[in-house]
Write a protein that holds these residues in place. Sequence first.
Motif, PDB file in Angstrom:
ATOM      1  N   SER A 194      18.332  16.290  -1.056  1.00 30.81           N
ATOM      2  CA  SER A 194      18.031  14.882  -1.365  1.00 30.81           C
ATOM      3  C   SER A 194      19.203  14.081  -1.197  1.00 30.81           C
ATOM      4  CB  SER A 194      16.804  14.969  -2.442  1.00 30.81           C
ATOM      5  OG  SER A 194      17.766  14.728  -3.599  1.00 30.81           O
ATOM      6  N   ILE A 195      19.081  12.976  -0.824  1.00 28.25           N
ATOM      7  CA  ILE A 195      20.360  12.086  -0.913  1.00 28.25           C
ATOM      8  C   ILE A 195      20.782  11.933  -2.501  1.00 28.25           C
ATOM      9  CG2 ILE A 195      20.813   9.446  -0.982  1.00 28.25           C
ATOM     10  CD1 ILE A 195      18.990   9.258   1.475  1.00 28.25           C
ATOM     11  N   GLN A 196      19.750  11.469  -3.405  1.00 33.36           N
ATOM     12  CA  GLN A 196      19.951  11.599  -4.721  1.00 33.36           C
ATOM     13  C   GLN A 196      21.015  12.894  -5.270  1.00 33.36           C
ATOM     14  OE1 GLN A 196      16.995  10.875  -3.461  1.00 33.36           O
ATOM     15  NE2 GLN A 196      16.632   8.925  -3.860  1.00 33.36           N
ATOM     16  N   ASP A 197      20.233  13.902  -4.974  1.00 29.51           N
ATOM     17  CA  ASP A 197      21.113  15.334  -5.556  1.00 29.51           C
ATOM     18  C   ASP A 197      22.693  15.165  -4.732  1.00 29.51           C
ATOM     19  OD1 ASP A 197      19.142  16.038  -7.136  1.00 29.51           O
ATOM     20  OD2 ASP A 197      18.322  17.598  -5.960  1.00 29.51           O
ATOM     21  N   CYS A 198      22.490  14.889  -3.658  1.00 26.26           N
ATOM     22  CA  CYS A 198      23.830  15.026  -2.921  1.00 26.26           C
ATOM     23  C   CYS A 198      24.701  14.079  -3.521  1.00 26.26           C
ATOM     24  CB  CYS A 198      23.748  14.806  -1.456  1.00 26.26           C
ATOM     25  SG  CYS A 198      24.873  15.372  -0.381  1.00 26.26           S
ATOM     26  N   VAL A 199      24.611  12.812  -3.848  1.00 23.30           N
ATOM     27  CA  VAL A 199      25.257  11.966  -4.330  1.00 23.30           C
ATOM     28  C   VAL A 199      25.836  12.284  -5.837  1.00 23.30           C
ATOM     29  CG1 VAL A 199      25.522   9.592  -5.361  1.00 23.30           C
ATOM     30  CG2 VAL A 199      24.454   9.931  -3.104  1.00 23.30           C
ATOM     31  N   MET A 200      24.887  12.928  -6.583  1.00 19.93           N
ATOM     32  CA  MET A 200      25.097  13.495  -7.779  1.00 19.93           C
ATOM     33  C   MET A 200      26.316  14.599  -7.759  1.00 19.93           C
ATOM     34  SD  MET A 200      22.587  14.538 -11.126  1.00 19.93           S
ATOM     35  CE  MET A 200      22.124  16.216 -10.276  1.00 19.93           C
ATOM     36  N   ARG A 201      26.091  15.429  -6.699  1.00 20.26           N
ATOM     37  CA  ARG A 201      26.894  16.610  -6.619  1.00 20.26           C
ATOM     38  C   ARG A 201      28.227  16.001  -6.214  1.00 20.26           C
ATOM     39  NH1 ARG A 201      22.945  21.095  -3.637  1.00 20.26           N
ATOM     40  NH2 ARG A 201      21.890  21.621  -5.725  1.00 20.26           N
ATOM     41  N   ALA A 202      28.150  15.163  -5.288  1.00 17.61           N
ATOM     42  CA  ALA A 202      29.854  14.785  -5.101  1.00 17.61           C
ATOM     43  C   ALA A 202      30.652  14.093  -6.187  1.00 17.61           C
ATOM     44  CB  ALA A 202      29.577  13.538  -3.963  1.00 17.61           C
ATOM     45  N   ILE A 203      29.689  13.260  -7.133  1.00 19.02           N
ATOM     46  CA  ILE A 203      30.411  12.399  -7.854  1.00 19.02           C
ATOM     47  C   ILE A 203      30.864  13.751  -9.095  1.00 19.02           C
ATOM     48  CG2 ILE A 203      30.005  11.083 -10.130  1.00 19.02           C
ATOM     49  CD1 ILE A 203      28.211   9.391  -8.119  1.00 19.02           C
ATOM     50  N   TYR A 204      30.071  14.487  -9.387  1.00 20.48           N
ATOM     51  CA  TYR A 204      30.303  15.388 -10.435  1.00 20.48           C
ATOM     52  C   TYR A 204      31.532  16.258  -9.926  1.00 20.48           C
ATOM     53  CZ  TYR A 204      27.588  13.174 -13.750  1.00 20.48           C
ATOM     54  OH  TYR A 204      26.996  12.424 -14.698  1.00 20.48           O
ATOM     55  N   SER A 247      17.282  16.716 -14.251  1.00 18.77           N
ATOM     56  CA  SER A 247      17.613  15.127 -14.894  1.00 18.77           C
ATOM     57  C   SER A 247      18.182  14.403 -13.937  1.00 18.77           C
ATOM     58  CB  SER A 247      18.531  15.194 -16.210  1.00 18.77           C
ATOM     59  OG  SER A 247      17.860  16.158 -17.143  1.00 18.77           O
ATOM     60  N   ALA A 248      18.057  14.785 -12.539  1.00 18.95           N
ATOM     61  CA  ALA A 248      18.766  13.901 -11.593  1.00 18.95           C
ATOM     62  C   ALA A 248      18.723  12.564 -11.409  1.00 18.95           C
ATOM     63  CB  ALA A 248      18.539  14.722 -10.270  1.00 18.95           C
ATOM     64  N   HIS A 249      17.240  12.166 -11.790  1.00 15.65           N
ATOM     65  CA  HIS A 249      16.917  10.657 -11.544  1.00 15.65           C
ATOM     66  C   HIS A 249      17.509   9.805 -12.678  1.00 15.65           C
ATOM     67  CE1 HIS A 249      14.660  12.584 -15.174  1.00 15.65           C
ATOM     68  NE2 HIS A 249      14.497  11.393 -15.635  1.00 15.65           N
ATOM     69  N   ARG A 250      18.171  10.461 -13.706  1.00 16.75           N
ATOM     70  CA  ARG A 250      18.880   9.559 -14.580  1.00 16.75           C
ATOM     71  C   ARG A 250      20.304   9.101 -14.235  1.00 16.75           C
ATOM     72  NH1 ARG A 250      18.906  13.418 -19.822  1.00 16.75           N
ATOM     73  NH2 ARG A 250      20.679  11.940 -20.571  1.00 16.75           N
ATOM     74  N   PRO A 251      21.079   9.711 -13.517  1.00 16.26           N
ATOM     75  CA  PRO A 251      22.064   9.058 -13.024  1.00 16.26           C
ATOM     76  C   PRO A 251      21.981   8.222 -12.045  1.00 16.26           C
ATOM     77  CG  PRO A 251      22.291  11.313 -12.504  1.00 16.26           C
ATOM     78  CD  PRO A 251      21.208  11.092 -13.535  1.00 16.26           C
ATOM     79  N   TRP A 252      20.992   8.445 -10.917  1.00 14.69           N
ATOM     80  CA  TRP A 252      20.606   7.693  -9.954  1.00 14.69           C
ATOM     81  C   TRP A 252      20.174   6.111 -10.517  1.00 14.69           C
ATOM     82  CZ3 TRP A 252      21.693   7.900  -4.935  1.00 14.69           C
ATOM     83  CH2 TRP A 252      21.013   7.083  -4.110  1.00 14.69           C
ATOM     84  N   THR A 253      19.178   6.308 -11.257  1.00 15.07           N
ATOM     85  CA  THR A 253      18.846   5.119 -12.049  1.00 15.07           C
ATOM     86  C   THR A 253      19.886   4.114 -12.292  1.00 15.07           C
ATOM     87  OG1 THR A 253      16.670   5.920 -12.467  1.00 15.07           O
ATOM     88  CG2 THR A 253      17.076   4.070 -13.625  1.00 15.07           C
TER      89      THR A 253
END
Length: 269
Positions: A194-204, A247-253
């Motif tokens: 998903s977009i959300q997971d991809c963004v989280m993985r890139a940032i971390y 918990s991927a929704h937490r950083p996205w929000t």
Amino acid sequence: MQPSDQDLVLQRFHRDLISGSHILHYHNVLDAFGHLSVRHPLNPQIFILSRNTAPGTISSPNDLIEYYIEDARPVDPSAPTGFIERCIHSECYKRYPEVQSVIHSHSEAVVPYSISGVPLRACFHMAGFLGTNVPIWDIADAQQPEDISDLLVRNQHLGSSLAASFSGIASGSISPEHVVALMRGHGFTVLAGSIQDCVMRAIYTQKNAAIQSTALSTRSTGTTVTGPVKYLSQKEVDATTWSIAKSAHRPWTLWLREIEASGLYANSA
């Protein structure tokens, strides 16, 4: 006329793609270069990527282009000029049907691990998805005599070679063994569902690289060295990857609130 359910789905993906690009810029994963894409939610043979512009300046669906995954050709022949490196995205989608989003970054924190001979490894629980080793793809190994030697993934055979590195060059698996691959002297590419997971993985991935660099520099300047850097074990990698995904929704929000409050970004999708 009321928008259909399909229109609303596509609108949501457009908005998330634009917001994701802004988040990545806000966190310095992307600057004027780099890009985020998503597989089309209604047609898995198409992906969506912005036009050739800085990610932080994308602001509407008019800035987005649909491409055929088969050959990275724009669906609309009159579409604006796109990114040269769109084959990074098309070939990853082509090889891995489960992948729904791709990011390519030139993060300065990550690039040293593509050239130094020091492997990038998961150092803290938020980056367990990196695993115990991150593959490094060297474009020089894939180039043909006619290719331009500027490290850019300009065509399908280079994109295909990069995509294969997520599973090991010799592997024919349709599921990637890795979700991040470094690109020698260039940056890194991330895959996700998903977009959300991809963004989280890139940032971390970027955060993990900074932590690892700090750990390694601390060892080199300290007066007493008691042992090697203690990276996450395979067991810890498996467990943290599973638990953090919940918990991927937490950083996205949070990240959405950050870009909304910054005043720099616009999103009309």
